[in-house]
Structure formats: structure tokens, C-alpha cells
Design a protein around this motif. Structure first.
Motif, short mmCIF file in Angstrom:
data_model
loop_
_atom_site.label_atom_id
_atom_site.label_comp_id
_atom_site.label_asym_id
_atom_site.label_seq_id
_atom_site.Cartn_x
_atom_site.Cartn_y
_atom_site.Cartn_z
N TRP A 67 -2.03 -8.11 -4.83
CA TRP A 67 -3.17 -8.61 -5.60
C TRP A 67 -4.22 -9.12 -4.66
CZ3 TRP A 67 -3.73 -13.81 -8.51
CH2 TRP A 67 -4.82 -13.74 -9.39
N ASP A 68 -5.48 -8.77 -4.93
CA ASP A 68 -6.60 -9.20 -4.09
C ASP A 68 -7.53 -10.18 -4.81
OD1 ASP A 68 -7.80 -7.57 -5.91
OD2 ASP A 68 -8.61 -6.14 -4.45
N LEU A 70 -9.16 -9.84 -7.37
CA LEU A 70 -10.22 -9.19 -8.15
C LEU A 70 -9.67 -8.09 -9.04
CD1 LEU A 70 -12.95 -8.92 -5.35
CD2 LEU A 70 -12.78 -10.63 -7.17
N SER A 71 -8.86 -7.23 -8.48
CA SER A 71 -8.32 -6.11 -9.25
C SER A 71 -7.07 -6.54 -10.01
CB SER A 71 -7.99 -4.94 -8.32
OG SER A 71 -7.03 -5.33 -7.34
N THR A 72 -6.52 -5.63 -10.77
CA THR A 72 -5.31 -5.91 -11.54
C THR A 72 -4.10 -5.96 -10.60
OG1 THR A 72 -6.24 -4.74 -13.43
CG2 THR A 72 -3.85 -5.14 -13.44
N PRO A 73 -3.25 -6.98 -10.71
CA PRO A 73 -2.07 -7.05 -9.84
C PRO A 73 -1.16 -5.84 -10.03
CG PRO A 73 -2.43 -9.13 -10.98
CD PRO A 73 -3.35 -8.14 -11.61
N GLU A 74 -0.61 -5.35 -8.93
CA GLU A 74 0.31 -4.22 -8.96
C GLU A 74 1.69 -4.70 -8.51
OE1 GLU A 74 -1.13 -1.10 -6.53
OE2 GLU A 74 -3.03 -0.87 -7.63
N PHE A 75 2.70 -4.38 -9.30
CA PHE A 75 4.05 -4.81 -8.98
C PHE A 75 4.51 -4.12 -7.69
CE2 PHE A 75 8.71 -4.53 -9.33
CZ PHE A 75 9.01 -5.88 -9.45
N ALA A 76 5.04 -4.94 -6.76
CA ALA A 76 5.45 -4.42 -5.45
C ALA A 76 6.92 -4.66 -5.17
CB ALA A 76 4.61 -5.07 -4.35
N GLY A 77 7.60 -5.37 -6.04
CA GLY A 77 9.00 -5.65 -5.78
C GLY A 77 9.16 -6.52 -4.53
N LEU A 78 10.01 -6.07 -3.63
CA LEU A 78 10.28 -6.81 -2.39
C LEU A 78 9.49 -6.28 -1.20
CD1 LEU A 78 14.16 -7.23 -2.70
CD2 LEU A 78 12.38 -8.88 -3.34
N ASP A 79 8.43 -5.50 -1.46
CA ASP A 79 7.67 -4.91 -0.36
C ASP A 79 7.05 -5.97 0.54
OD1 ASP A 79 8.35 -2.46 -1.28
OD2 ASP A 79 6.40 -1.95 -2.14
N ASN A 80 6.56 -7.04 -0.06
CA ASN A 80 5.94 -8.09 0.75
C ASN A 80 6.94 -8.73 1.70
OD1 ASN A 80 3.24 -7.98 -0.26
ND2 ASN A 80 3.93 -9.02 -2.13
N PHE A 81 8.17 -8.90 1.23
CA PHE A 81 9.20 -9.50 2.09
C PHE A 81 9.65 -8.52 3.17
CE2 PHE A 81 9.44 -11.83 -1.90
CZ PHE A 81 9.43 -13.15 -1.45
N LYS A 82 9.67 -7.22 2.85
CA LYS A 82 10.00 -6.22 3.86
C LYS A 82 8.92 -6.18 4.95
CE LYS A 82 12.53 -3.26 0.62
NZ LYS A 82 12.55 -1.93 -0.10
N GLN A 83 7.67 -6.39 4.55
CA GLN A 83 6.58 -6.39 5.51
C GLN A 83 6.69 -7.56 6.48
OE1 GLN A 83 2.70 -6.26 3.68
NE2 GLN A 83 1.62 -6.65 5.61
N LEU A 84 7.26 -8.67 6.01
CA LEU A 84 7.42 -9.84 6.88
C LEU A 84 8.25 -9.51 8.12
CD1 LEU A 84 8.20 -12.63 4.24
CD2 LEU A 84 6.16 -12.47 5.66
N VAL A 85 9.27 -8.68 7.94
CA VAL A 85 10.18 -8.37 9.03
C VAL A 85 9.50 -7.56 10.12
CG1 VAL A 85 12.40 -7.32 9.62
CG2 VAL A 85 12.11 -8.43 7.40
N THR A 86 8.58 -6.70 9.71
CA THR A 86 7.93 -5.80 10.68
C THR A 86 6.57 -6.31 11.15
OG1 THR A 86 6.96 -4.53 8.85
CG2 THR A 86 9.11 -3.81 9.70
N GLN A 279 -8.75 -14.98 3.33
CA GLN A 279 -9.67 -14.18 4.14
C GLN A 279 -9.41 -12.69 3.95
OE1 GLN A 279 -9.40 -15.61 8.20
NE2 GLN A 279 -10.33 -17.58 7.70
N SER A 280 -8.14 -12.30 4.00
CA SER A 280 -7.80 -10.89 3.75
C SER A 280 -7.54 -10.61 2.27
CB SER A 280 -6.56 -10.50 4.56
OG SER A 280 -6.77 -10.70 5.94
N PHE A 281 -7.40 -11.67 1.47
CA PHE A 281 -7.15 -11.55 0.03
C PHE A 281 -5.88 -10.77 -0.27
CE2 PHE A 281 -11.78 -12.12 0.34
CZ PHE A 281 -11.90 -13.29 -0.40
N GLU A 282 -4.88 -10.94 0.57
CA GLU A 282 -3.55 -10.39 0.30
C GLU A 282 -2.71 -11.51 -0.30
OE1 GLU A 282 -1.83 -8.26 3.62
OE2 GLU A 282 -3.82 -7.87 4.45
N VAL A 283 -2.97 -11.78 -1.58
CA VAL A 283 -2.39 -12.96 -2.23
C VAL A 283 -0.88 -12.84 -2.32
CG1 VAL A 283 -2.37 -14.34 -4.33
CG2 VAL A 283 -4.52 -13.36 -3.50
N GLY A 284 -0.36 -11.68 -2.64
CA GLY A 284 1.09 -11.51 -2.74
C GLY A 284 1.78 -11.74 -1.42
N TYR A 285 1.20 -11.22 -0.34
CA TYR A 285 1.81 -11.42 0.98
C TYR A 285 1.71 -12.87 1.41
CZ TYR A 285 3.08 -10.32 5.80
OH TYR A 285 3.72 -10.25 7.01
#
Length: 314
Positions: A67-68, A70-86, A279-285
Motif C-alpha cells: 500500500w502506498d 493512495l492506491s487500493t491496498p493489495e494483499f501480499a501475504g508474507l511477501d513483506n516479511f520475506k523481503q526483510l530477509v533479503t 518517504q518511499s510510501f511502502e506502508v506495508g513494508y
């Protein structure tokens, strides 16, 4: 005779039941008796639900979406947590924060104890009052003002630090010195709080224990090690936990003095969360990062409480 004994047992049982009723034992509390207790705890429960539980649940919910704002939130599951590792920036921010927090705890407890001992044992009453006020006053100043003052002091061109040290170091732009410099600034700003806590703990140590140890032939070091530290261990434990939690949430000096630089050398996990969210508007992350911050603090604090059983004397 058996019938008489039975009657005596029944009579005794009834007498005990009557006494229990008179003393309130075994009676089920009436619902109205619970009402005052619920009313007393309701403000604390309400504050917890509004300012702790609800934001925590909201952060967990947001962490499952892209979610940024502004736009409609999109379900990502655990993608944000997977991104943390990398995400190398996340790992470095966590490492920077751990280095800052551990260094802060060591310097605050070590130097704070030395200051407290010096004030408690060697100064007159008027001098103690002046020193307590002088060391505690910087803690009352806002972080924004402290950061701007120290940014001027450490300026490589006209700052007093380089002038008196006869140096030309750009303290806040050096990958080697930037983080240690912020640790020193944090120490200057917050040592007064730790100092006051430890000084209060020293004043709870009974003089009779020191006198008894002195009579037994213990020198000053052994009196401090065997008497002062054990009695002060609950105070030291409290100061350690509070200092670590505060240091792990550090944000202001990084943003104002270094902006997380140079090259991420001073970026903290809270600052990185702010950058991703606002700043990046990556609210979910950003929500996932905030949950990581919460979990880390909870785990470390739990370990501190666990280990305290071995060295904290009640």
C-alpha cells in the motif's frame, strides 16, 4: 457411641462452616463486589487497548498488504516479511541499532555508576545538588535542540570540537567516526537520567553493611563488589532495561545530524521504518519493520529478565 461420635463430627463441621461464612471464606463474590475493581483498572485497560493493542493489530494487518497510501491496498501475504530477509539495508540498520544500544547500555551503566559513586561519597551537600542538576539538565532538553547544538560543535570548518582537538576530522561524515560520535552525543544527552537512577540506588545501601564489611577487613573494592553491587542489582537491572529499550528506538539524532549516512553507517531501524513508510510510501513494508522492532525489543527484554534471576538480588 458411634451415633454420638457422628453427631459430634456433624456439629463440628457445621461450626466450621459457620465460622467460614462469618469470615467470608468459601463465599462466592457478588458481581457488584467486582465492579469497583473493574472501574479502577478501566483507564489503564482503555489506554492499553487504544495505544498498544490496536496499533499493534493495525501494524500486523498492514504488513500483509502492499500500500502506498493512495492506491487500493493489495494483499501480499508474507511477501513483506520475506523481503526483510533479503534487504541488506534492513540488516545493516538492525546491526547499527544493536551496536548503538549495547554501547549506550555499557557507557551509561559504567560511567553513570562512577559518577554516582563520586557524587555520593566525596561531595558536600550543596555540591551534590549542583552536580545532580547539571548532569540531569541536558536530559530535559529536546533531542532536536541537542542534535542542532552538537551539529554545530562538530562542524569540521568552524566547530569548537576540531578547534580544541587541533583536528580536521569531519566527525559526522566519516564512516568510522559517525556512529561513535552519535553514541557520545546520546550519552551526553541522557546520562543524567541513568545517573539519577543509580545515585538513588546508592542511597538505599545500608551504611551498617559497609561498616560490618570494613570491620571484617574488606577494602573499598571488596565492599563495592560484595555489598554495594548486590544491594543495587535491582536498580542496575532497571537502568539496563530502560536504557536498552530507549537506545534501540533511537531516531532523532540520526535524522537531524547524519540523515542515516554516510552510506547507511548510522541508519537505525526506526529511521529506516520512517523512510520506508513516509518517504518511499511502502506502508506495508514499514509495518513489517515496526513489528520486527517490537519482536526484537520483546525478545531482548525477556532475555534480560531471564538472566536477571542469576545476578539480581531481591
Amino acid at each position: 457411641m458411634e451415633a454420638g461420635a457422628d453427631r459430634e463430627r456433624v456439629a463440628g463441621r457445621r461450626a466450621r462452616q459457620g465460622a467460614d461464612r462469618a469470615g467470608g471464606v468459601g463465599l462466592k463474590p457478588h458481581r457488584r463486589d467486582w465492579l469497583p475493581g473493574y472501574l479502577f483498572i478501566s483507564p489503564a485497560v482503555l489506554l492499553f487497548l487504544v495505544f498498544v493493542a490496536a496499533p499493534l493489530l493495525a501494524a500486523f494487518g498492514l504488513s500483509l498488504f502492499h500500500w502506498d497510501l493512495l492506491s487500493t491496498p493489495e494483499f501480499a501475504g508474507l511477501d513483506n516479511f520475506k523481503q526483510l530477509v533479503t534487504d541488506g539495508a534492513t540488516v545493516r540498520a538492525i546491526v547499527n541499532t544493536f551496536v548503538f544500544a549495547i554501547s549506550s547500555v555499557v557507557t551509561h551503566i559504567g560511567i553513570g555508576m562512577l559518577l554516582a559513586l563520586g557524587v555520593h561519597r566525596t561531595m558536600t551537600r550543596g555540591t551534590k545538588y549542583f552536580v545532580r542538576t547539571a548532569y540531569f539538565f541536558p536530559f530535559l532538553v529536546s533531542w532536536a535542540a541537542v542534535a542542532l547544538i552538537w551539529k554545530y560543535v562538530l562542524d569540521p570548518a568552524f566547530g569548537p570540537a576540531n578547534y580544541y582537538l587541533s583536528a580536521t576530522t569531519n566527525w559526522l561524515a566519516s564512516p568510522t567516526w559517525a556512529l561513535p560520535t552519535l553514541i557520545v552525543v546520546d550519552w551526553w544527552h541522557t546520562i543524567g537520567y541513568t545517573f539519577i537512577i543509580l545515585l538513588a540506588g546508592l542511597q538505599t545501601v545500608p551504611a551498617q553493611l559497609h561498616e560490618a564489611a570494613r570491620v571484617d577487613g574488606a577494602n573499598a573494592w571488596w565492599r563495592f563488589w560484595s555489598v554495594t553491587l548486590p544491594v543495587m542489582s535491582p536498580t542496575i537491572f532497571f537502568a539496563t532495561v530502560i536504557t536498552f529499550i530507549g537506545a534501540f528506538q533511537i531516531f532523532d539524532p540520526m535524522v537531524i545530524m547524519t540523515q542515516g549516512g554516510p552510506d547507511g553507517a548510522t541508519r537505525s531501524i526506526v529511521q529506516y521504518t520512517y523512510e520506508k513508510g513516509f518517504q518511499s510510501f511502502e506502508v506495508g513494508y514499514a509495518a513489517a519493520l515496526s513489528l520486527v522492532l517490537f519482536v526484537v525489543i520483546m525478545i531482548v527484554t525477556g532475555l534480560q529478565f531471564r538472566l536477571s534471576r542469576r545476578w539480581v538480588h531481591q
